[in-house]
Design a protein around this motif. Sequence first.
Motif, mmCIF file in Angstrom:
data_model
loop_
_atom_site.group_PDB
_atom_site.id
_atom_site.type_symbol
_atom_site.label_atom_id
_atom_site.label_comp_id
_atom_site.label_asym_id
_atom_site.label_seq_id
_atom_site.Cartn_x
_atom_site.Cartn_y
_atom_site.Cartn_z
ATOM 1 N N TYR A 1 0.850 -1.191 0.000
ATOM 2 C CA TYR A 1 0.000 0.000 0.000
ATOM 3 C C TYR A 1 0.886 1.241 0.000
ATOM 4 C CZ TYR A 1 -3.645 3.262 1.690
ATOM 5 O OH TYR A 1 -4.520 4.300 1.846
ATOM 6 N N LEU A 2 0.722 2.097 -1.007
ATOM 7 C CA LEU A 2 1.488 3.341 -1.092
ATOM 8 C C LEU A 2 0.806 4.384 -0.221
ATOM 9 C CD1 LEU A 2 3.759 2.696 -2.951
ATOM 10 C CD2 LEU A 2 1.686 1.753 -3.987
ATOM 11 N N GLY B 1 -4.295 4.433 -3.092
ATOM 12 C CA GLY B 1 -5.418 5.080 -2.430
ATOM 13 C C GLY B 1 -5.647 6.471 -2.985
ATOM 14 N N SER C 1 6.181 4.452 1.646
ATOM 15 C CA SER C 1 6.059 5.885 1.364
ATOM 16 C C SER C 1 7.257 6.325 0.544
ATOM 17 C CB SER C 1 6.023 6.679 2.666
ATOM 18 O OG SER C 1 6.168 8.068 2.409
ATOM 19 N N LEU C 2 7.030 7.235 -0.382
ATOM 20 C CA LEU C 2 8.165 7.804 -1.125
ATOM 21 C C LEU C 2 8.901 8.831 -0.298
ATOM 22 C CD1 LEU C 2 7.084 8.347 -4.801
ATOM 23 C CD2 LEU C 2 7.999 6.323 -3.690
ATOM 24 N N GLY C 3 8.228 9.440 0.672
ATOM 25 C CA GLY C 3 8.842 10.496 1.466
ATOM 26 C C GLY C 3 7.754 11.296 2.152
ATOM 27 N N TYR D 1 5.622 13.739 2.086
ATOM 28 C CA TYR D 1 4.759 14.679 1.379
ATOM 29 C C TYR D 1 3.520 13.923 0.937
ATOM 30 C CZ TYR D 1 7.793 12.523 -2.080
ATOM 31 O OH TYR D 1 8.536 11.613 -2.780
ATOM 32 N N LEU E 1 0.478 13.253 -1.880
ATOM 33 C CA LEU E 1 0.087 13.304 -3.287
ATOM 34 C C LEU E 1 -1.434 13.173 -3.372
ATOM 35 C CD1 LEU E 1 2.776 10.721 -4.460
ATOM 36 C CD2 LEU E 1 2.938 13.218 -4.657
HETATM 37 C C1 4G0 Z 1 -3.073 6.891 1.742
HETATM 38 C C2 4G0 Z 1 1.590 8.026 -1.063
HETATM 39 C C3 4G0 Z 1 -2.852 7.200 0.415
HETATM 40 C C4 4G0 Z 1 -3.333 7.881 2.674
HETATM 41 C C5 4G0 Z 1 0.243 8.232 -1.347
HETATM 42 C C6 4G0 Z 1 -3.128 9.518 0.927
HETATM 43 C C7 4G0 Z 1 1.835 10.365 -0.727
HETATM 44 C C8 4G0 Z 1 2.403 9.113 -0.754
HETATM 45 C C9 4G0 Z 1 -2.889 8.532 -0.001
HETATM 46 C C10 4G0 Z 1 -3.355 9.220 2.269
HETATM 47 C C11 4G0 Z 1 -0.264 9.518 -1.294
HETATM 48 C C12 4G0 Z 1 3.859 8.926 -0.458
HETATM 49 C C13 4G0 Z 1 -3.706 9.916 4.606
HETATM 50 C C14 4G0 Z 1 -3.612 11.612 2.803
HETATM 51 C C15 4G0 Z 1 -2.645 8.890 -1.422
HETATM 52 N N1 4G0 Z 1 0.548 10.564 -0.988
HETATM 53 N N2 4G0 Z 1 4.493 9.854 0.256
HETATM 54 N N3 4G0 Z 1 -1.564 9.836 -1.535
HETATM 55 N N4 4G0 Z 1 -3.556 10.233 3.209
HETATM 56 O O1 4G0 Z 1 4.438 7.926 -0.852
#
Ligand code: 4G0
Length: 225
Positions: A86-87, A113, A132-134, A136, A138
């Motif tokens: 899960y990203l 997601g 997570s990529l880091g 921040y 997206l």
């Molecule tokens: C899960 C990965 C997925 C939760 C996905 C947002 C940044 C990254 C997403 C959220 C993403 C990363 C709680 C906002 C979709 N953003 N840093 N967005 N929340 O790898």
Amino acid sequence: MVIYILTLFPDMILNALSESIIGRAIQNGLVTIEAVNIRDYSTDKHHKVDDYPYGGGAGMVMFPQPIYDAYTHVCDAAGHKVPVIYLSPQGRTFSQNMAHELARLDDMILLCGHYEGVDERLIEEIVDIQISLGDYVLTGGELAAMVVADAVTRLIPGVLHNDESAGSESFESGLLEYPQYTRPRVWRGREVPEVLLSGDHARVDKWRYEQSLERTKRLRPDLLE
Ligand code: 4G0
């Protein structure tokens, strides 16, 4: 390797990954990227995939049903339980070492997601690793999934040709890469370092190693610890 990407935007994935080296790897049958549209599995009469969060608050949450049905469809077709990544901003920070570990798998599901993420119970039920990529946020997990798919695919044997090699570069040695030069020998008054024209391979190797070390000390001292 088969990489299944569960997403609300399958065309985004397929368009991006059909280009360049990953596109060639797909053409050559070294990797299969299967974008699975989560919305196709919604049993809601309007094909909804998200709803308001219990307890209130901003944004929408993806509900479990379409994602779980897409997941079981993939596992049934594959004939085994496919690992789910899960990203998410809450995941472990992605690294070259993680890319190497993932490159050993036969297949994986990258779950993307949207909105404020997915229902926590779905994560508990099917997710093996969160990446997570880091630090921040997206608008969706798609770009993060494409980054992971790219970093993993280029490590599959045969994907890179000799002149695109994967071993001699940053993060494999633990050092940043040395500077590279090509034609012309002088560009806007800037000369290619003399040692690179010398033909003395031992001197070239030594110079490149020193450059790598100096750059790493200056730009990424954390890598040396
Ligand atoms: C899960 C990965 C997925 C939760 C996905 C947002 C940044 C990254 C997403 C959220 C993403 C990363 C709680 C906002 C979709 N953003 N840093 N967005 N929340 O790898």
